[in-house]
Write a protein that holds these residues in place. Structure first.
Motif, PDB file in Angstrom:
ATOM      1  N   PRO A 175       0.797  -1.229   0.000  1.00  0.00           N
ATOM      2  CA  PRO A 175       0.000   0.000   0.000  1.00  0.00           C
ATOM      3  C   PRO A 175       0.835   1.286   0.000  1.00  0.00           C
ATOM      4  N   HIS A 176       2.113   1.202  -0.331  1.00  0.00           N
ATOM      5  CA  HIS A 176       2.978   2.392  -0.246  1.00  0.00           C
ATOM      6  C   HIS A 176       2.821   3.217  -1.508  1.00  0.00           C
ATOM      7  N   THR A 177       1.665   3.826  -1.676  1.00  0.00           N
ATOM      8  CA  THR A 177       1.328   4.424  -2.953  1.00  0.00           C
ATOM      9  C   THR A 177       1.456   5.935  -2.977  1.00  0.00           C
ATOM     10  N   GLU A 178       1.789   6.513  -1.836  1.00  0.00           N
ATOM     11  CA  GLU A 178       1.750   7.979  -1.769  1.00  0.00           C
ATOM     12  C   GLU A 178       2.931   8.614  -2.500  1.00  0.00           C
ATOM     13  N   VAL A 179       2.628   9.638  -3.287  1.00  0.00           N
ATOM     14  CA  VAL A 179       3.683  10.443  -3.898  1.00  0.00           C
ATOM     15  C   VAL A 179       3.811  11.693  -3.029  1.00  0.00           C
ATOM     16  N   LYS A 180       4.914  11.784  -2.324  1.00  0.00           N
ATOM     17  CA  LYS A 180       5.071  12.895  -1.390  1.00  0.00           C
ATOM     18  C   LYS A 180       5.412  14.169  -2.165  1.00  0.00           C
ATOM     19  N   GLU A 181       5.262  15.279  -1.464  1.00  0.00           N
ATOM     20  CA  GLU A 181       5.539  16.568  -2.097  1.00  0.00           C
ATOM     21  C   GLU A 181       6.974  16.622  -2.595  1.00  0.00           C
ATOM     22  N   ASP A 240      12.392   4.465   1.511  1.00  0.00           N
ATOM     23  CA  ASP A 240      12.228   5.554   0.559  1.00  0.00           C
ATOM     24  C   ASP A 240      13.499   5.713  -0.258  1.00  0.00           C
ATOM     25  N   TRP A 280       8.702   5.079  -1.997  1.00  0.00           N
ATOM     26  CA  TRP A 280       8.994   3.860  -1.248  1.00  0.00           C
ATOM     27  C   TRP A 280       9.213   2.697  -2.197  1.00  0.00           C
TER      28      TRP A 280
END
Ligand code: FES
Ligand SMILES: [Fe+2]
Lengths: 574, 295
Positions: free
Chosen positions: B137-143, B176, B163
């Protein structure tokens, strides 16, 4: 430009092209469709294009309720084609109307029908109520030419053909057998002949029928394609792809509303724990989840943009997950419905760290928990904490019926301390509570959580029975007070040496944030206590349900999200 | 020279990588296509690479239809016009301790700008490169930050993190990984990726696209690595696996040309670099491989 062609219904697939969880690619007048059947049977006919980066949705994944794009995992809902989830930003709502283009669709006679601008119902096809779908035949020729050729279609000498008003061709033999052929204009020079035979046949007979017509159709195809090849190929249709709405052009900014959702959790398990109540087990994606205290709640940022508070039900030491209970409330603004319908196992949710505005005293000689309905959740965590420490308590749970008892396994830990009161009328509930609250005393405490009216009644009974305000602890789910924000006043911030004006229509919290003062909040309706702030001077109009009457009378604190000044100015301890 | 099909003066005047140097052999003539124009090349007996416009009818004349040549980053480059700038710099290429490897040349049925966007995109890692460059579930694209450097005329995206499972060869868990992206050429991009063996320096992966038409391309992929443990073959295979995963997605994007109208598709914050890229192309006035925004 609207043409007749666009307003007609055409068969674009056979029903058998849509087996469970499949996505079928169809085309009509040059426009591609992604066609898929949800588990509830609904047939979706959508533009074959993800709104994000144009990837064909026909290569996506049909999970039974939603279609997921292969490229970045955006998910679109059955029927509405609205985007429900954008994995790259689990804390944001895909709220803005990101919605794919859908087309009118109908499934009948073993075929799936669509039309770009078709209206109304598909006209009845008389005589084919119980039909057999023949093998569809692609033909590289314009629709008109195929229709023309079909007028000469025959399987015996008695066959006669006629064109119908919808452009399809019916061929009838004297023995009463008939075939009706609809030509799907895939593109300007590409058609598919889809035919129905007017009897339902099975087994050997069906195979013989299909073979025979495949053979005849193949001959028709060869003839027609030869003819088409001799004339100039018409230019392909150029379907116009609708632009996305204006408000989607700008990249949405990071949410700055101060409700921090700095944790990412995954829904590890979702199950129905009682009638209308889902329990969700949320696990950390990485690292450790922050510590919770019994009574704490988390803010859950939902895929539809709403933020909702849910109490953590965990027992002590259960630090690898949070379990929350969510009651489906169809009348509310859609927070609980979103969780019930669109959040699934494996999804990532953005949540805040747990916050505890409903703390549990562990220095009582006896504790009484009174829960109504879904209000049981924080009290479960509290009672489990006392239970683990061997402290004495009794647990009263008011529910409609046995089907409504949530978290049975956790409750069973309380053994003899558990009293479930089923199906009591308000009057009976009052009587039970009068009994339960008969004996106030030193170091005895009551914790109440449940629907507003029950909570009010319980507080009243406790007061009547002589319980001190400090011994009665409660948590409202929501504030049903009618809020008045029509006055304007000034606030002096003692520690920041600032004076600000709160105009009508804005809350103190809004004004603080606009001026760069970071104030945390959660429910923003005066129920959870997160935005509490000290008052140094000035009178307050309390409109929250968090502070007790005693605290309100004292006037030493204010819920900045809903409450206001009674005087011209308030001096706040910030 | 015959009349060129490509009428975009910017595209005509760019340099394009055509083939790895060690694949251009003395006495062997090869043909390819650049911007719909057939061209031919060989290495003559003095060891010099020669390329010329190759007409299907006349065959072309290596002397009179000769194209400019540059050798850079292990490839020979050419142009159908008269480039007014040199090929963009990749300073890391010359560092002594790096391994420079030609990973592969691929054909893809999509426009060059669609491929550049895919190269800049982190959000697809868990879905397209599952369990390699990302995993649910490590799907976030951080700023992250994006800027367009006026002076270098290139797009720079920094502070990108994503990630990655088994990010470190030694570490068994995920972590990351840092990325930096550059787009110094309308159809080329360079990516820097943090490297487990040396926290101070980054591996470099570059794609040089040779558009064969507005909707088809060949791409040449260069690696400049600090890796000492893997052999060339396994490094190439790895990159080819990754690319093989992107190809079917790219070939299913519709339309194939990159639409520059802001209302053609729906951007999210994760697409900041892609948005900057589309604007940059628009500002330049590029028309080849894109659908220009209506004026
Ligand atoms: S293109 Fe469909 S999710 Fe990005
Ligand atoms: Fe990729």
């Amino acid at each position: 430009m609207t043409t007749d062609l666009q307003s007609n219904w055409y068969p674009i697939a056979s029903s058998s092209d849509l087996p469970k969880r499949h996505v079928y690619q169809a085309q009509l007048l040059g426009r591609e469709f992604a066609v898929w059947r949800a588990d509830d049977g609904y047939v979706n006919v959508w533009e074959n294009r993800c709104l994000h980066r144009g990837v064909r949705l026909s290569i996506g994944i049909n999970n039974g309720t939603e279609l997921r794009c292969q490229y970045h995992g955006w998910r679109y809902a059955n029927r509405t084609a609205g985007c429900t989830y954008i994995p790259a930003h689990p804390a944001d709502a895909p709220a803005r109307t990101i919605c794919n283009n859908t087309y009118p669709a109908q499934e009948a006679y073993g075929l799936v029908w669509a039309g770009e601008l078709a209206v109304g119902e598909l006209p009845a096809i008389d005589g084919f109520e119980s039909a057999t779908v023949l093998r569809p035949v692609p033909i590289m020729a314009p629709q008109k030419m195929v229709n023309q050729a079909l007028l000469g279609y025959a399987w015996d000498d008695t066959c006669e053909s006629a064109e119908n008003s919808d452009g399809s061709v019916t061929i009838t033999a004297t023995d009463g057998s008939a075939v009706r052929v609809f030509v799907q204009p895939v593109d300007s020079n590409h058609s598919v002949a889809r035919a129905l035979y007017n009897r339902k046949v099975a087994g050997e007979e069906r195979i013989a029928l299909l073979k025979r017509h495949s053979w005849l159709m193949q001959e028709l195809r060869d003839r027609t394609e030869t003819q088409a090849a001799r004339q100039e190929t018409p230019a392909p249709y150029e379907p116009v792809i609708a632009k996305v709405s204006e408000d989607l052009v700008d990249i949405p900014a990071i949410s700055v509303d101060g409700r921090k959702a700095d944790l990412r959790v995954q829904v590890a398990r979702k199950e129905m724990t009682a009638d209308g109540i889902a329990s969700l087990r949320l696990e950390a994606i990485k690292d450790q989840l922050p510590t919770f205290q019994p009574g704490a709640h988390i803010d859950v940022h939902l895929p539809n943009g709403l933020v909702r508070q849910y109490s953590v039900t965990n027992g002590p030491g259960e630090t690898d997950h949070y379990t929350i209970g969510v009651k489906r409330e169809p009348d509310s603004r859609g927070g609980s419905v979103a969780i019930h319908d669109t959040v699934g196992e494996g999804d990532v949710l953005a949540i805040s760290a747990p916050r505890n505005n409903f703390p549990l005293r562990r220095d009582a000689v006896h504790t009484i928990f009174i829960a109504g309905g879904i209000g049981v959740t924080p009290l479960i965590a509290m009672a489990r904490a006392l239970n683990a420490q061997g402290l004495e308590f009794e647990f009263h749970y008011f529910v409609q019926s046995d089907d409504h008892v949530a978290f049975k396994r956790e409750l069973s830990e309380f053994e003899g301390a558990l009293n479930i009161h089923k199906g009591q009328s308000p009057k009976e509930t009052g009587e039970t509570l009068t009994e339960v609250l008969a004996n106030p005393g030193y170091a005895r405490h009551v914790y109440i959580c449940g629907p507003g009216p029950m909570l009010e009644a319980t507080r009243q009974i406790a007061a009547d029975k002589g319980w001190a305000d400090e011994a009665v602890h409660f948590e409202y789910f929501k504030n049903t007070t009618e809020l008045d924000d029509s006055n304007s006043f000034e606030i002096d911030l003692a520690r920041s040496a600032m004076t600000l004006t709160v105009p009508a229509g804005k809350s103190i919290l809004d004004v603080l944030r606009e001026n760069g003062i970071n104030m945390s909040s959660s429910c923003e309706q005066g129920a959870c206590g997160t935005c509490r702030c000290g008052v140094i001077e000035g009178d307050v109009i309390h409109q929250d349900v968090y502070l007790s009457d005693g605290e309100k009378a004292e006037g030493r604190s204010i819920m900045t999200c809903v409450s206001r000044a009674a005087s011209n100015r308030l001096i706040l301890d910030i | 020279m015959s009349i060129l099909k490509c009428s975009d003066p910017i595209a005509l005047n760019l340099w394009y990588a055509i083939a790895p140097l060690d694949e251009v052999l003395i006495g062997e003539t090869a043909q390819t296509i650049l911007l719909e124009q057939p061209i031919a090349y060989t290495r003559n007996h003095t060891g010099e690479i020669v390329a010329w416009v190759h007409d299907v009818a006349s065959g072309g004349n290596p002397e009179t239809d000769r194209l400019p040549i540059k050798e850079r980053y292990g490839y020979f480059w050419t142009s159908l016009g008269t480039p007014d700038a040199d090929i963009f710099p990749i300073p890391e290429y010359d560092e002594q301790d790096r391994r420079n490897i030609h990973a592969a040349s691929f054909g893809v049925n999509v426009s060059a700008p669609r491929l550049v966007e895919n190269f800049l995109d982190m959000g697809h890692f868990p879905y397209v490169h599952t369990d390699i460059l990302g995993a649910e579930p490590h799907t976030e694209v951080k700023e992250y930050f994006v800027e367009v450097s006026k002076e270098r005329d290139e797009i720079l995206a920094t502070n990108c993190k994503f990630w990655q499972p088994m990010a470190a060869a030694v570490a068994s868990g995920g972590m990351d990984v840092d990325y930096v992206y550059r787009v110094p050429h309308p159809y080329s991009a360079v990516l820097y990726k943090s490297n487990p063996t040396d926290p101070e320096r980054m591996d470099v992966i570059a794609i040089f696209i040779q558009p064969t038409s507005q909707e088809t391309l060949r791409v040449h992929m260069l690696l400049s690595l600090l890796d000492e443990s893997n052999d060339d073959i396994s490094i190439r295979l790895f990159q080819q696996t990754i690319f093989g995963q992107d190809k079917p997605i790219l070939e299913n994007q519709y339309p194939k040309r990159l639409p520059l109208d802001p209302r053609a598709e729906t951007p999210i914050r994760a697409d900041k670099s892609a948005i900057a890229y589309r604007r940059w192309l628009s500002d330049k006035g590029i028309t080849y491989g894109v659908i220009p925004a209506a004026a």
